[in-house]
Design an enzyme around this catalytic site. Sequence first.
Site, PDB file in Angstrom:
ATOM      1  N   LYS A  29     -58.189  20.120  77.115  1.00 25.45           N
ATOM      2  CA  LYS A  29     -58.793  21.698  76.768  1.00 25.45           C
ATOM      3  C   LYS A  29     -57.829  22.793  77.262  1.00 25.45           C
ATOM      4  O   LYS A  29     -57.263  22.623  78.358  1.00 25.45           O
ATOM      5  CB  LYS A  29     -60.253  22.024  77.662  1.00 25.45           C
ATOM      6  CG  LYS A  29     -61.332  20.794  77.017  1.00 25.45           C
ATOM      7  CD  LYS A  29     -62.410  20.773  77.722  1.00 25.45           C
ATOM      8  CE  LYS A  29     -63.532  19.806  77.177  1.00 25.45           C
ATOM      9  NZ  LYS A  29     -64.241  20.175  76.041  1.00 25.45           N
ATOM     10  N   ARG A  72     -65.132  -2.632  59.753  1.00 25.79           N
ATOM     11  CA  ARG A  72     -65.605  -3.527  59.305  1.00 25.79           C
ATOM     12  C   ARG A  72     -66.307  -3.118  57.851  1.00 25.79           C
ATOM     13  O   ARG A  72     -66.019  -3.999  56.866  1.00 25.79           O
ATOM     14  CB  ARG A  72     -66.573  -4.366  59.941  1.00 25.79           C
ATOM     15  CG  ARG A  72     -66.350  -4.979  61.171  1.00 25.79           C
ATOM     16  CD  ARG A  72     -67.582  -5.487  62.015  1.00 25.79           C
ATOM     17  NE  ARG A  72     -68.261  -4.342  62.363  1.00 25.79           N
ATOM     18  CZ  ARG A  72     -69.269  -4.473  63.058  1.00 25.79           C
ATOM     19  NH1 ARG A  72     -69.818  -5.628  63.630  1.00 25.79           N
ATOM     20  NH2 ARG A  72     -69.997  -3.377  63.465  1.00 25.79           N
ATOM     21  N   ASP A 122     -58.050  11.175  78.443  1.00 30.63           N
ATOM     22  CA  ASP A 122     -59.257  11.846  79.050  1.00 30.63           C
ATOM     23  C   ASP A 122     -59.341  13.579  78.352  1.00 30.63           C
ATOM     24  O   ASP A 122     -58.456  14.230  78.734  1.00 30.63           O
ATOM     25  CB  ASP A 122     -58.790  12.190  80.669  1.00 30.63           C
ATOM     26  CG  ASP A 122     -60.159  12.976  81.066  1.00 30.63           C
ATOM     27  OD1 ASP A 122     -61.011  13.576  80.494  1.00 30.63           O
ATOM     28  OD2 ASP A 122     -60.337  12.579  82.468  1.00 30.63           O
ATOM     29  N   HIS A 123     -60.132  13.426  77.337  1.00 38.15           N
ATOM     30  CA  HIS A 123     -59.921  14.598  76.391  1.00 38.15           C
ATOM     31  C   HIS A 123     -60.243  15.941  77.168  1.00 38.15           C
ATOM     32  O   HIS A 123     -59.818  16.985  76.875  1.00 38.15           O
ATOM     33  CB  HIS A 123     -61.103  14.431  75.269  1.00 38.15           C
ATOM     34  CG  HIS A 123     -62.492  14.897  75.759  1.00 38.15           C
ATOM     35  ND1 HIS A 123     -63.415  13.775  76.006  1.00 38.15           N
ATOM     36  CD2 HIS A 123     -63.090  15.923  75.674  1.00 38.15           C
ATOM     37  CE1 HIS A 123     -64.377  14.298  76.407  1.00 38.15           C
ATOM     38  NE2 HIS A 123     -64.546  15.662  76.185  1.00 38.15           N
ATOM     39  N   HIS A 141     -63.392  12.830  84.156  1.00 36.61           N
ATOM     40  CA  HIS A 141     -63.108  14.253  83.990  1.00 36.61           C
ATOM     41  C   HIS A 141     -63.182  15.268  85.244  1.00 36.61           C
ATOM     42  O   HIS A 141     -62.350  16.083  85.534  1.00 36.61           O
ATOM     43  CB  HIS A 141     -64.301  14.850  82.839  1.00 36.61           C
ATOM     44  CG  HIS A 141     -64.609  14.192  81.617  1.00 36.61           C
ATOM     45  ND1 HIS A 141     -63.336  13.657  80.980  1.00 36.61           N
ATOM     46  CD2 HIS A 141     -65.404  13.850  81.127  1.00 36.61           C
ATOM     47  CE1 HIS A 141     -63.844  13.116  79.889  1.00 36.61           C
ATOM     48  NE2 HIS A 141     -65.163  13.138  79.985  1.00 36.61           N
ATOM     49  N   ASP A 180     -69.311   7.858  83.999  1.00 36.11           N
ATOM     50  CA  ASP A 180     -69.217   8.457  82.447  1.00 36.11           C
ATOM     51  C   ASP A 180     -68.487   9.870  82.898  1.00 36.11           C
ATOM     52  O   ASP A 180     -67.493  10.188  81.898  1.00 36.11           O
ATOM     53  CB  ASP A 180     -70.282   8.854  81.643  1.00 36.11           C
ATOM     54  CG  ASP A 180     -70.421   9.365  80.230  1.00 36.11           C
ATOM     55  OD1 ASP A 180     -69.369   8.335  79.820  1.00 36.11           O
ATOM     56  OD2 ASP A 180     -70.902  10.195  79.898  1.00 36.11           O
ATOM     57  N   GLU A 194     -74.769  19.881  81.363  1.00 38.23           N
ATOM     58  CA  GLU A 194     -75.006  19.580  79.803  1.00 38.23           C
ATOM     59  C   GLU A 194     -76.377  19.829  79.568  1.00 38.23           C
ATOM     60  O   GLU A 194     -77.279  19.473  80.455  1.00 38.23           O
ATOM     61  CB  GLU A 194     -74.644  18.324  79.465  1.00 38.23           C
ATOM     62  CG  GLU A 194     -73.426  17.691  79.254  1.00 38.23           C
ATOM     63  CD  GLU A 194     -73.213  16.303  78.836  1.00 38.23           C
ATOM     64  OE1 GLU A 194     -73.293  16.291  77.492  1.00 38.23           O
ATOM     65  OE2 GLU A 194     -72.887  15.556  79.797  1.00 38.23           O
ATOM     66  N   LYS A 212     -76.998  15.812  82.836  1.00 37.99           N
ATOM     67  CA  LYS A 212     -77.484  15.833  81.515  1.00 37.99           C
ATOM     68  C   LYS A 212     -79.027  16.614  81.738  1.00 37.99           C
ATOM     69  O   LYS A 212     -79.599  16.560  82.574  1.00 37.99           O
ATOM     70  CB  LYS A 212     -77.470  14.578  80.702  1.00 37.99           C
ATOM     71  CG  LYS A 212     -76.375  13.993  80.214  1.00 37.99           C
ATOM     72  CD  LYS A 212     -76.486  12.980  79.556  1.00 37.99           C
ATOM     73  CE  LYS A 212     -75.249  12.403  79.176  1.00 37.99           C
ATOM     74  NZ  LYS A 212     -74.259  13.260  78.185  1.00 37.99           N
TER      75      LYS A 212
HETATM   76  P1  NAP Z   1     -69.439   4.499  67.093  1.00 35.07           P
HETATM   77  O1  NAP Z   1     -69.810   5.504  66.201  1.00 35.07           O
HETATM   78  O2  NAP Z   1     -70.353   3.280  67.319  1.00 35.07           O
HETATM   79  O3  NAP Z   1     -68.135   3.846  65.980  1.00 35.07           O
HETATM   80  C1  NAP Z   1     -67.620   2.474  66.306  1.00 35.07           C
HETATM   81  C2  NAP Z   1     -66.502   2.188  65.350  1.00 35.07           C
HETATM   82  O4  NAP Z   1     -66.224   0.790  65.560  1.00 35.07           O
HETATM   83  C3  NAP Z   1     -67.236   2.084  63.824  1.00 35.07           C
HETATM   84  O5  NAP Z   1     -66.172   2.743  63.119  1.00 35.07           O
HETATM   85  C4  NAP Z   1     -67.512   0.815  63.476  1.00 35.07           C
HETATM   86  O6  NAP Z   1     -67.454   0.413  62.235  1.00 35.07           O
HETATM   87  C5  NAP Z   1     -66.197   0.001  64.454  1.00 35.07           C
HETATM   88  N1  NAP Z   1     -66.482  -1.351  64.610  1.00 35.07           N
HETATM   89  C6  NAP Z   1     -67.561  -2.206  65.404  1.00 35.07           C
HETATM   90  N2  NAP Z   1     -67.139  -3.443  65.497  1.00 35.07           N
HETATM   91  C7  NAP Z   1     -66.253  -3.538  64.849  1.00 35.07           C
HETATM   92  C8  NAP Z   1     -65.319  -4.690  64.714  1.00 35.07           C
HETATM   93  N3  NAP Z   1     -65.875  -5.791  64.886  1.00 35.07           N
HETATM   94  N4  NAP Z   1     -64.313  -4.536  64.189  1.00 35.07           N
HETATM   95  C9  NAP Z   1     -63.729  -3.508  63.699  1.00 35.07           C
HETATM   96  N5  NAP Z   1     -64.320  -2.087  63.826  1.00 35.07           N
HETATM   97  C10 NAP Z   1     -65.568  -2.440  64.531  1.00 35.07           C
HETATM   98  O7  NAP Z   1     -68.631   4.754  68.464  1.00 35.07           O
HETATM   99  P2  NAP Z   1     -67.864   6.443  68.759  1.00 35.07           P
HETATM  100  O8  NAP Z   1     -68.938   7.049  69.313  1.00 35.07           O
HETATM  101  O9  NAP Z   1     -67.046   6.732  67.683  1.00 35.07           O
HETATM  102  O10 NAP Z   1     -66.914   5.752  69.868  1.00 35.07           O
HETATM  103  C11 NAP Z   1     -65.732   5.225  69.801  1.00 35.07           C
HETATM  104  C12 NAP Z   1     -65.235   5.013  71.345  1.00 35.07           C
HETATM  105  O11 NAP Z   1     -64.848   6.389  71.703  1.00 35.07           O
HETATM  106  C13 NAP Z   1     -65.819   4.498  72.242  1.00 35.07           C
HETATM  107  O12 NAP Z   1     -65.145   3.770  73.228  1.00 35.07           O
HETATM  108  C14 NAP Z   1     -66.725   5.694  72.780  1.00 35.07           C
HETATM  109  O13 NAP Z   1     -66.880   5.483  74.357  1.00 35.07           O
HETATM  110  C15 NAP Z   1     -65.401   6.653  72.841  1.00 35.07           C
HETATM  111  N6  NAP Z   1     -65.821   8.294  72.858  1.00 35.07           N
HETATM  112  C16 NAP Z   1     -66.425   8.669  72.194  1.00 35.07           C
HETATM  113  C17 NAP Z   1     -66.934  10.031  72.047  1.00 35.07           C
HETATM  114  C18 NAP Z   1     -67.952  10.473  70.829  1.00 35.07           C
HETATM  115  O14 NAP Z   1     -67.891  11.664  70.986  1.00 35.07           O
HETATM  116  N7  NAP Z   1     -68.477   9.640  69.926  1.00 35.07           N
HETATM  117  C19 NAP Z   1     -66.451  10.723  72.740  1.00 35.07           C
HETATM  118  C20 NAP Z   1     -65.498  10.169  73.835  1.00 35.07           C
HETATM  119  C21 NAP Z   1     -65.612   8.795  74.009  1.00 35.07           C
HETATM  120  P3  NAP Z   1     -68.118  -0.856  61.526  1.00 35.07           P
HETATM  121  O15 NAP Z   1     -69.519  -0.912  61.962  1.00 35.07           O
HETATM  122  O16 NAP Z   1     -68.097  -0.501  60.040  1.00 35.07           O
HETATM  123  O17 NAP Z   1     -67.327  -1.894  61.950  1.00 35.07           O
END
Ligand code: NAP
Length: 503
Positions: free
Chosen positions: A190, A50, A185-186, A248, A243, A224, A348
């Site tokens: 690995k 956004r 599933d990352h 995993h 989770d 962890e 954790k």
């Molecule tokens: P995050 O940091 O909260 O990022 C969410 C993203 O979604 C932001 O770019 C946000 O940008 C965008 N967003 C939110 N609402 C939106 C909307 N209405 N329209 C368009 N874009 C929107 O989350 P994240 O940690 O990157 O995780 C993302 C996904 O990956 C999740 O499903 C999480 O479970 C999974 N995941 C993450 C990790 C990790 O290491 N972070 C690891 C494994 C899996 P704006 O606010 O600018 O819109």
Amino acid sequence: MKTSINLKPTIFVIFGGTGDLNMRKLAPALYNLYADGFMPKKFAIIGTARKKLNDQKFQDTIKEGINSFSRSGKVKDDKWASFAANVYYNPVDVSEPETFGVLKTSIEKHKAEFGADTQVVYYLAVAPNLFPLIAQCLATYDLTGDEESVRIVIEKPFGRDLETAKELNALLTGIFTEKQIYRIDHYLGKETVQNIMAFRFANSFLEPLWNRTYIDHIQISVTEQLGVGDRGGYYDGSGALRDMIQNHLLQLLCLIGMETPVNFDADEIRNKKVDVLKAMRPFSSDDIRMSTVRGQYAKGWVEGKEVPGYRHETGVDPDSNTETFAAIKFFVDNWRWQGIPFYVRTGKRLFQTSSLITIQFKDVPHHIFPSAVTEHWQQNRLIISIQPEMSIRLQVQGKRPGLDMVLNPVDMVFDYKGTYTSAAPEAYETLLLDVMTGDQTQFMRADQVEIAWELLMPVVKSWESKKSLSFPNYTADSWGPEDAEALIARDGFHWFTLPLNKD
Ligand code: NAP
């Protein structure tokens, strides 16, 4: 061996382009693939979210992410300049579907430039509640193509129970074909996890031993040191079972337990994994009482610093019933594994960050050495260390050098660091390249996800409906609740750990 030579021109659309996952994992992976010559000759990366950014601002943002998190360190100026020339930004608000119109125009512009064989990858790096909306908007704007031209990557969590996973599968398969859907599933990307297949199926000596006759139990432990940090809001609605274990750890268990595939085809391998899940013993209420343990961390001290208890973490309910630790004893009811326990644990704020699979073999049938010689006797073990150390160890008995006969356990070690000079790619590099080449082997099929949920649902429901009276029940920097030790000790075993790496 994959090379960029045959890769079709690719447009990568990253939903959640400004998010944490893109900064930490996706952007560094794409940059490293590019730097190593594994990106297609023609490609475009379009970040969306956004936030109102222009291309330059988005390029600067991901450059920061890459510089902070890439395994190869900071970007090299010339490589970065040529990579960044392919990086664009397109604001999209999923709750305002009309913003997909602009995205469509942008995709079509690149397609016209790249040619008719261009493929589009949509990567959904956003909160799971946005997955259905994005899929529906792509359908509305006729952006779904076919399996040759369009792929969609879905991040975890895939559903929060069997019902929601089924709903999401139904929605996605109503819009895309299964061959277009990449449920990531990352862990499966690995290097050491991929090596389990190589180790098991490219070496003839193991197979005769890989069964209930020679193995007495298996442990899978993913621990962890960190707490939930700033992800408390997300984690409190999830927990260790959802989770980590549903995805995993069960996937690691499948790799250890699966039968030999006939070939290396994605569906053949996934069929063999599904067979393991189908053979897993369902949980009765007695099993849940006797074979599962949940825990939640209390406050404590880590490396001289006081750390909060789970219930005091930001975004967490002060009366939370969410488990930050889970240990489960599984059985796989088939000819190969009947009666052999598979113990898994994850948590954790534990003493060590490590992912370890330990296969303990049965003892020799008859001891010929006098007891004074075998004071340090240890049954043979095969230890697959996924992280931080990347190694496979075979623990055997050896004779200590000297005039007297004294036996002690010694390790035969295959250590990645000592064996190979080339750096191992990050899991996301492997998996993103797989998406571009259309290889679904390391991705979860719809039935795999559902059957894993089905297996765990009795535990999920039981833990949710019966609030734990003992939470918090382990301190930071420990190995989890005492009951987890008892779970395995009752059968005469103990959790195996590798000594901390002093490097
Ligand atoms: P995050 O940091 O909260 O990022 C969410 C993203 O979604 C932001 O770019 C946000 O940008 C965008 N967003 C939110 N609402 C939106 C909307 N209405 N329209 C368009 N874009 C929107 O989350 P994240 O940690 O990157 O995780 C993302 C996904 O990956 C999740 O499903 C999480 O479970 C999974 N995941 C993450 C990790 C990790 O290491 N972070 C690891 C494994 C899996 P704006 O606010 O600018 O819109």
